[in-house]
Design a protein around this motif. Structure first.
Motif, PDB file in Angstrom:
ATOM      1  N   SER A  81      -2.155 -22.857  70.345  1.00 12.29           N
ATOM      2  CA  SER A  81      -3.276 -22.422  70.229  1.00 12.29           C
ATOM      3  C   SER A  81      -3.936 -22.078  71.510  1.00 12.29           C
ATOM      4  CB  SER A  81      -4.362 -23.573  69.667  1.00 12.29           C
ATOM      5  OG  SER A  81      -3.996 -24.718  69.952  1.00 12.29           O
ATOM      6  N   ALA A  82      -3.200 -22.244  72.657  1.00 12.45           N
ATOM      7  CA  ALA A  82      -3.720 -21.780  73.866  1.00 12.45           C
ATOM      8  C   ALA A  82      -4.208 -20.445  73.903  1.00 12.45           C
ATOM      9  CB  ALA A  82      -2.567 -21.878  75.060  1.00 12.45           C
ATOM     10  N   PRO A  83      -5.334 -19.904  74.809  1.00 15.46           N
ATOM     11  CA  PRO A  83      -5.658 -18.513  74.616  1.00 15.46           C
ATOM     12  C   PRO A  83      -4.839 -17.538  74.960  1.00 15.46           C
ATOM     13  CG  PRO A  83      -6.785 -19.922  76.364  1.00 15.46           C
ATOM     14  CD  PRO A  83      -5.962 -20.814  75.960  1.00 15.46           C
ATOM     15  N   LYS A  84      -4.907 -16.613  74.467  1.00 18.45           N
ATOM     16  CA  LYS A  84      -3.787 -15.677  74.549  1.00 18.45           C
ATOM     17  C   LYS A  84      -3.310 -15.296  76.122  1.00 18.45           C
ATOM     18  CE  LYS A  84      -3.141 -13.567  70.383  1.00 18.45           C
ATOM     19  NZ  LYS A  84      -2.053 -12.882  69.688  1.00 18.45           N
ATOM     20  N   HIS A  85      -4.152 -15.214  77.093  1.00 19.31           N
ATOM     21  CA  HIS A  85      -3.704 -15.039  78.495  1.00 19.31           C
ATOM     22  C   HIS A  85      -3.071 -16.262  79.034  1.00 19.31           C
ATOM     23  CE1 HIS A  85      -7.495 -17.219  78.870  1.00 19.31           C
ATOM     24  NE2 HIS A  85      -7.072 -17.715  79.889  1.00 19.31           N
ATOM     25  N   MET A  86      -2.683 -17.295  78.406  1.00 21.56           N
ATOM     26  CA  MET A  86      -2.156 -18.349  79.011  1.00 21.56           C
ATOM     27  C   MET A  86      -0.915 -18.872  78.247  1.00 21.56           C
ATOM     28  SD  MET A  86      -4.188 -21.900  78.896  1.00 21.56           S
ATOM     29  CE  MET A  86      -3.533 -23.480  78.872  1.00 21.56           C
ATOM     30  N   LEU A  87       0.011 -19.043  79.321  1.00 20.17           N
ATOM     31  CA  LEU A  87       1.232 -19.433  78.852  1.00 20.17           C
ATOM     32  C   LEU A  87       1.555 -20.992  78.950  1.00 20.17           C
ATOM     33  CD1 LEU A  87       4.233 -19.480  77.786  1.00 20.17           C
ATOM     34  CD2 LEU A  87       4.904 -18.409  79.856  1.00 20.17           C
ATOM     35  N   ILE A  88       1.690 -21.799  78.292  1.00 21.43           N
ATOM     36  CA  ILE A  88       2.204 -23.147  78.545  1.00 21.43           C
ATOM     37  C   ILE A  88       3.760 -23.259  78.702  1.00 21.43           C
ATOM     38  CG2 ILE A  88       1.893 -25.631  78.080  1.00 21.43           C
ATOM     39  CD1 ILE A  88      -0.503 -25.152  76.636  1.00 21.43           C
ATOM     40  N   ASP A  89       4.560 -23.265  79.827  1.00 18.22           N
ATOM     41  CA  ASP A  89       5.934 -23.107  79.722  1.00 18.22           C
ATOM     42  C   ASP A  89       6.586 -24.374  79.244  1.00 18.22           C
ATOM     43  OD1 ASP A  89       6.200 -20.954  82.011  1.00 18.22           O
ATOM     44  OD2 ASP A  89       4.619 -22.199  82.540  1.00 18.22           O
ATOM     45  N   GLU A  90       6.077 -25.496  79.518  1.00 21.12           N
ATOM     46  CA  GLU A  90       6.838 -26.702  79.015  1.00 21.12           C
ATOM     47  C   GLU A  90       5.793 -27.834  78.871  1.00 21.12           C
ATOM     48  OE1 GLU A  90      10.603 -28.960  81.144  1.00 21.12           O
ATOM     49  OE2 GLU A  90       9.324 -27.939  82.244  1.00 21.12           O
ATOM     50  N   ILE A  91       6.009 -28.586  78.179  1.00 18.69           N
ATOM     51  CA  ILE A  91       5.311 -29.903  77.939  1.00 18.69           C
ATOM     52  C   ILE A  91       6.241 -31.138  77.855  1.00 18.69           C
ATOM     53  CG2 ILE A  91       3.990 -31.510  76.337  1.00 18.69           C
ATOM     54  CD1 ILE A  91       2.302 -28.885  75.357  1.00 18.69           C
ATOM     55  N   VAL A  92       6.364 -31.989  78.931  1.00 22.77           N
ATOM     56  CA  VAL A  92       7.132 -33.077  78.795  1.00 22.77           C
ATOM     57  C   VAL A  92       6.373 -34.228  78.285  1.00 22.77           C
ATOM     58  CG1 VAL A  92       8.831 -34.454  80.248  1.00 22.77           C
ATOM     59  CG2 VAL A  92       8.303 -32.163  80.629  1.00 22.77           C
ATOM     60  N   LEU A  93       6.906 -35.073  77.488  1.00 29.05           N
ATOM     61  CA  LEU A  93       6.235 -36.492  77.162  1.00 29.05           C
ATOM     62  C   LEU A  93       7.233 -37.499  76.615  1.00 29.05           C
ATOM     63  CD1 LEU A  93       4.932 -35.886  73.364  1.00 29.05           C
ATOM     64  CD2 LEU A  93       5.991 -33.954  74.615  1.00 29.05           C
ATOM     65  N   HIS A  94       7.008 -38.611  76.981  1.00 30.06           N
ATOM     66  CA  HIS A  94       7.707 -39.754  76.628  1.00 30.06           C
ATOM     67  C   HIS A  94       6.975 -41.166  76.441  1.00 30.06           C
ATOM     68  CE1 HIS A  94       7.678 -40.998  81.077  1.00 30.06           C
ATOM     69  NE2 HIS A  94       7.524 -39.603  81.142  1.00 30.06           N
ATOM     70  N   PRO A  95       7.813 -42.022  75.866  1.00 27.52           N
ATOM     71  CA  PRO A  95       7.019 -43.218  75.646  1.00 27.52           C
ATOM     72  C   PRO A  95       6.805 -44.007  76.928  1.00 27.52           C
ATOM     73  CG  PRO A  95       8.836 -43.234  74.282  1.00 27.52           C
ATOM     74  CD  PRO A  95       9.009 -41.840  75.062  1.00 27.52           C
ATOM     75  N   LEU A  96       5.402 -44.573  76.982  1.00 29.34           N
ATOM     76  CA  LEU A  96       5.104 -45.199  78.292  1.00 29.34           C
ATOM     77  C   LEU A  96       6.263 -46.303  78.735  1.00 29.34           C
ATOM     78  CD1 LEU A  96       3.216 -45.828  80.553  1.00 29.34           C
ATOM     79  CD2 LEU A  96       1.942 -47.223  79.030  1.00 29.34           C
ATOM     80  N   ILE A  97       6.979 -46.777  77.678  1.00 29.65           N
ATOM     81  CA  ILE A  97       7.861 -48.088  78.106  1.00 29.65           C
ATOM     82  C   ILE A  97       9.292 -47.342  78.339  1.00 29.65           C
ATOM     83  CG2 ILE A  97       6.660 -49.937  76.605  1.00 29.65           C
ATOM     84  CD1 ILE A  97       9.648 -48.271  74.943  1.00 29.65           C
ATOM     85  N   GLN A  98       9.503 -46.062  78.239  1.00 27.65           N
ATOM     86  CA  GLN A  98      10.626 -45.697  78.411  1.00 27.65           C
ATOM     87  C   GLN A  98      10.883 -45.057  79.875  1.00 27.65           C
ATOM     88  OE1 GLN A  98      11.871 -42.139  75.938  1.00 27.65           O
ATOM     89  NE2 GLN A  98      13.479 -41.618  77.361  1.00 27.65           N
TER      90      GLN A  98
END
Ligand code: NJP
Length: 237
Positions: free
Chosen positions: A216-233
């Protein structure tokens, strides 16, 4: 509004959470899964009041089935705005214990499946000069872990494929990004042998939120990558 998404691996886990959240956003949905579980997800969505949902029992590694699915989606919903390549399998064992058949199958689903899905939607997205392709890769697509050589190799492959594709299709207004989670509490992670008792892992819904954000990012915007992990990891593991 009125967007259409194809989500692979929608029978359970992350893919199932993704389709429920996209449905809440008003997105029409094509659900892909290789088992009958995909029809269960369709039923649950319809019961929740989302009528624009169509399930396809399709193997992502099968080009003909995927091409036919895309043609049917276009016929039913008229367009495809979002492809979420989420279907994936994993096993964790030493290299010497891994058979060539296991190697071929994990690459067929995790890598070839992504290629086939992308190839199937590209003509349409190019024609409309619009589209978002999101692939659920993994944190192990960014660094290695022991006992996961085959799985890790597939996710590195997917990173390479997506990065190159992103550059290739920018000129057509098509955005390509990856979401790279750590341990997520799904069937997949729970089936890893030797995993200690369930800890404070990510929930499928956490990863789904990242998909919705990226899509749902605006058309002119590219989110290349999202990295997420558990806090405990510990990160990297
Ligand atoms: O796994 P699971 P997740 N064709 O096993 C479907 C990545 N990831 O949600 O075929 C079509 O609950 C299967 O449906 P069905 C992971 O690599 C996870 O955790 O009907 N669909 C089911 O809906 C994967 O890429 C973790 O049985 C096929 C779904 O895929 C993605 O997240 C960490 C199929 C798998 O659901 C989703 O995995 C990480 C085929 N050939 C990355 N084969 C984690 N869980 O910790 C399977 O870094 N499916």
């Amino acid at each position: 509004a009125n967007q259409v998404a194809i989500v692979t691996g929608a029978s359970r886990g992350i893919g199932k959470a993704v389709v429920f959240q996209l449905a809440e956003e008003g997105v029409k949905l094509a659900l892909v899964g290789s088992s009958e579980g995909v029809y269960e997800t369709e039923k649950e969505l319809k019961e929740k009041g989302f009528p624009y949902v169509k399930a396809f029992q399709v193997d992502v590694a099968n080009e003909q089935q995927m091409q036919e699915m895309v043609a049917e989606v276009l016929q039913a919903f008229g367009q495809i705005d979002i492809l979420v390549n989420n279907a994936g399998i994993g096993f964790f064992k030493e290299v010497e214990e891994t058979t060539v058949e296991e190697w071929e199958r994990i690459f067929a689903v995790n890598v070839q499946g992504v290629f086939i899905g992308v190839k199937a939607v590209l003509p349409h997205m190019k024609e409309r000069k619009s589209g978002t392709i999101i692939t659920i890769s993994s944190d192990v697509g960014r660094y290695t872990i022991p006992n996961g050589a085959a799985y890790t190799a597939t996710k590195y492959a997917v990173q390479g494929f997506s990065g190159s594709l992103a550059q290739e299709v920018r000129k057509y207004g098509i955005r390509v990004g990856t979401i790279n989670p750590g341990m997520v509490d799904t069937y997949f992670a729970n089936s890893i042998q030797g995993v200690p008792e369930k800890r404070d892992w990510l929930k499928a819904e956490d990863v789904a939120k990242a998909v919705v954000y990226m899509a749902s990012a605006p058309k002119h915007m590219l989110i290349d990558e999202i990295v997420l992990h558990p806090l405990i990891q510990q990160y990297p593991i």
